[in-house]
Write a protein that holds these residues in place. Structure first.
Motif, PDB file in Angstrom:
ATOM      1  N   THR A 193       3.170  -5.207  -5.045  1.00 30.34           N
ATOM      2  CA  THR A 193       2.108  -5.830  -5.843  1.00 30.34           C
ATOM      3  C   THR A 193       1.511  -4.830  -6.826  1.00 30.34           C
ATOM      4  OG1 THR A 193      -0.097  -6.826  -5.764  1.00 30.34           O
ATOM      5  CG2 THR A 193       0.443  -5.333  -3.973  1.00 30.34           C
ATOM      6  N   TYR A 204       0.806  -1.235   0.000  1.00 33.85           N
ATOM      7  CA  TYR A 204       0.000   0.000   0.000  1.00 33.85           C
ATOM      8  C   TYR A 204       0.832   1.275   0.000  1.00 33.85           C
ATOM      9  CZ  TYR A 204      -3.607  -3.357   1.124  1.00 33.85           C
ATOM     10  OH  TYR A 204      -4.452  -4.427   1.077  1.00 33.85           O
ATOM     11  N   SER A 226      -1.571  -5.301  -7.647  1.00 29.22           N
ATOM     12  CA  SER A 226      -3.006  -5.533  -7.429  1.00 29.22           C
ATOM     13  C   SER A 226      -3.738  -4.302  -6.941  1.00 29.22           C
ATOM     14  CB  SER A 226      -3.214  -6.651  -6.407  1.00 29.22           C
ATOM     15  OG  SER A 226      -2.696  -7.863  -6.890  1.00 29.22           O
ATOM     16  N   LYS A 227      -3.117  -3.501  -6.088  1.00 30.35           N
ATOM     17  CA  LYS A 227      -3.828  -2.382  -5.488  1.00 30.35           C
ATOM     18  C   LYS A 227      -3.519  -1.088  -6.228  1.00 30.35           C
ATOM     19  CE  LYS A 227      -4.449  -5.599  -2.293  1.00 30.35           C
ATOM     20  NZ  LYS A 227      -3.571  -6.347  -1.392  1.00 30.35           N
TER      21      LYS A 227
HETATM   22  C1  LIG Z   1      -3.285  -7.459  -1.011  1.00 30.34           C
HETATM   23  C2  LIG Z   1      -2.044  -7.701  -0.217  1.00 30.34           C
HETATM   24  C3  LIG Z   1      -1.047  -8.552  -0.698  1.00 30.34           C
HETATM   25  C4  LIG Z   1      -1.254  -9.469  -1.881  1.00 30.34           C
HETATM   26  O1  LIG Z   1      -1.306  -8.948  -3.080  1.00 30.34           O
HETATM   27  P1  LIG Z   1      -1.362  -9.844  -4.384  1.00 30.34           P
HETATM   28  O2  LIG Z   1      -0.254  -9.313  -5.198  1.00 30.34           O
HETATM   29  O3  LIG Z   1      -2.709  -9.601  -4.965  1.00 30.34           O
HETATM   30  O4  LIG Z   1      -1.137 -11.282  -4.048  1.00 30.34           O
HETATM   31  C5  LIG Z   1       0.120  -8.658   0.022  1.00 30.34           C
HETATM   32  N1  LIG Z   1       0.299  -7.998   1.178  1.00 30.34           N
HETATM   33  C6  LIG Z   1      -0.641  -7.206   1.689  1.00 30.34           C
HETATM   34  C7  LIG Z   1      -0.396  -6.508   2.976  1.00 30.34           C
HETATM   35  C8  LIG Z   1      -1.856  -7.046   1.010  1.00 30.34           C
HETATM   36  O5  LIG Z   1      -2.821  -6.313   1.541  1.00 30.34           O
END
Ligand SMILES: *Cc1c(COP(=O)(O)O)cnc(C)c1O
Length: 378
Positions: A230, A207, A232-233
């Motif tokens: 990541t 994050y 993803s976020k």
């Molecule tokens: C969402 C998240 C991840 C995982 O992310 P991905 O790449 O989607 O597997 C890892 N660590 C934290 C703290 C997260 O919130």
């Protein structure tokens, strides 16, 4: 349970991901996905692969070294490609890191939380906060790594002095699900003391792009420091599964040894191309993530004005509670109004909800629902 299960799977305690509803159209504020679309350049890069010779390139295995993707990450973070480890989402990278750098107890998935180590036992447990990403304890059990959780302070902040003498440490910065952040350099004394004992510090920067500070520039001076990232976020690509670690080359080599004992092709051709284009499109992501942060601040202020408790957040979510209404009641009242948030049924968390930051329109609907619920039940 099945008679065909071995001892290992019986001892596991798998992670339960947030709901991905398929039947009803919810406003989805429960899994910290980015509400804005991914970089158009990332989408074009993937379209190119599908169109070129009708996707015939997919006949071939992807590059096991992920060269172009690692070069793109290296450029974006001002590090060397050999300091980048690529993976199928950061969850996979984290799982490999537990296997590569944290010592296993060899036989029993021991949690040393409530007592002392068995007599004559020289092993040190890995430390992480009691309130943090719940996958860490899952990986520890999978790899049979003994671990100890360190309680967060009353205000949910992390007291770093309690992390000395660990067999390794993992900390997300900002932490999840609280959103609390530390200045990156506050972690350096801990990195240094762990290094003296030959132990690794993992900083999960899932994050960091939402207002936190990255510790990546310090990897050069700290050979035991591994950062995990990541797409993803902050890069709106949760569906593509792309994550990576940045750390000194010997740590990256260690991760490759684990990966290549498991599956040499964890990133497919689409993920490699889309991921590389995404990490290089900094201006696009700065723009959408600034919007997410502005929406977060506005939503936090509105919730505070209604009487909610709001933990200061540097992430793309808010951790909130309302004193007179239980977390579970709030969760269901929101769900009944078509809004999904995350509720953790754990002792110190049960009165809180984690609310991912959506679009301004999503958040307006969420805030009106909160107002109505507080009026009705508060
Ligand atoms: C969402 C998240 C991840 C995982 O992310 P991905 O790449 O989607 O597997 C890892 N660590 C934290 C703290 C997260 O919130």
């Amino acid at each position: 349970m099945s008679i065909f299960w071995n001892q290992r799977i019986k001892a596991l305690d798998p992670y339960v991901p947030g709901e991905q509803p398929r039947d009803r159209n919810f406003i989805k504020l429960n899994t910290n996905e980015n509400p804005y679309p991914p970089s158009p350049r990332a989408v074009e890069a993937m379209e190119r692969i599908l169109k070129e010779e009708k996707g015939s390139g997919l006949r071939l295995y992807p590059d096991p070294l992920c060269t172009e993707f690692r070069e793109a990450v290296a450029e974006a973070y001002a590090v060397k490609p050999e300091e980048v480890f690529p993976g199928n989402g950061s969850d996979e990278v984290l799982a490999f890191a537990f296997g590569a750098f944290f010592e296993s107890s060899g036989g029993t998935a021991a949690c040393f939380n409530h007592g002392v180590l068995p007599e004559n036992d020289k092993r040190l447990p890995v430390f992480f906060p009691d309130i943090t990403y719940s996958f860490y304890s899952v990986y520890a059990r999978l790899w049979e790594v003994p671990y100890k959780t360190i309680p967060l302070a009353e205000d949910f902040s992390i007291d770093l002095t309690a992390y000395q003498n660990a067999g390794g440490v993992i900390i997300p910065n900002p932490n999840a699900p609280t959103g609390n952040a530390l200045p990156a350099d506050d972690l350096l004394p801990l990195a240094q003391s762990l290094e003296k004992n030959g132990r690794v510090l993992i900083v999960d920067e899932a994050y960091t792009a939402f207002g936190g500070q990255s510790i990546v520039p310090r990897i050069t001076d700290h050979p035991n420091l591994l950062t995990v990232h990541t797409l993803s976020k902050s890069a709106s690509l949760a569906g593509l599964r792309v994550g990576f670690a940045i750390g000194n080359a010997p740590l990256v080599k260690g991760l490759f040894r684990i990966r290549d004992s498991f599956n040499s092709y964890t990133m497919d051709r689409l993920a490699l191309a889309g991921g590389a284009a995404a990490v290089l499109d900094k201006s696009y992501y700065d723009k959408i993530n600034r919007r997410v942060m502005a929406t977060r601040e506005r939503s936090a202020a509105a919730l505070l004005a209604m009487g909610f408790v709001v933990i200061p957040s540097k992430a793309n979510f808010l951790f909130v509670s309302f004193p007179a209404i239980s977390g579970e009641t709030l969760f269901h009242a929101l769900r009944d109004r078509g809004i999904l948030v995350r509720h953790f049924n754990k002792p110190r968390l049960t009165n809180y909800l984690r609310v991912s930051i959506g679009t301004d329109k999503d958040m307006d609907i969420f805030l009106s629902a909160c107002k109505a619920i507080v009026k009705e039940k508060g």
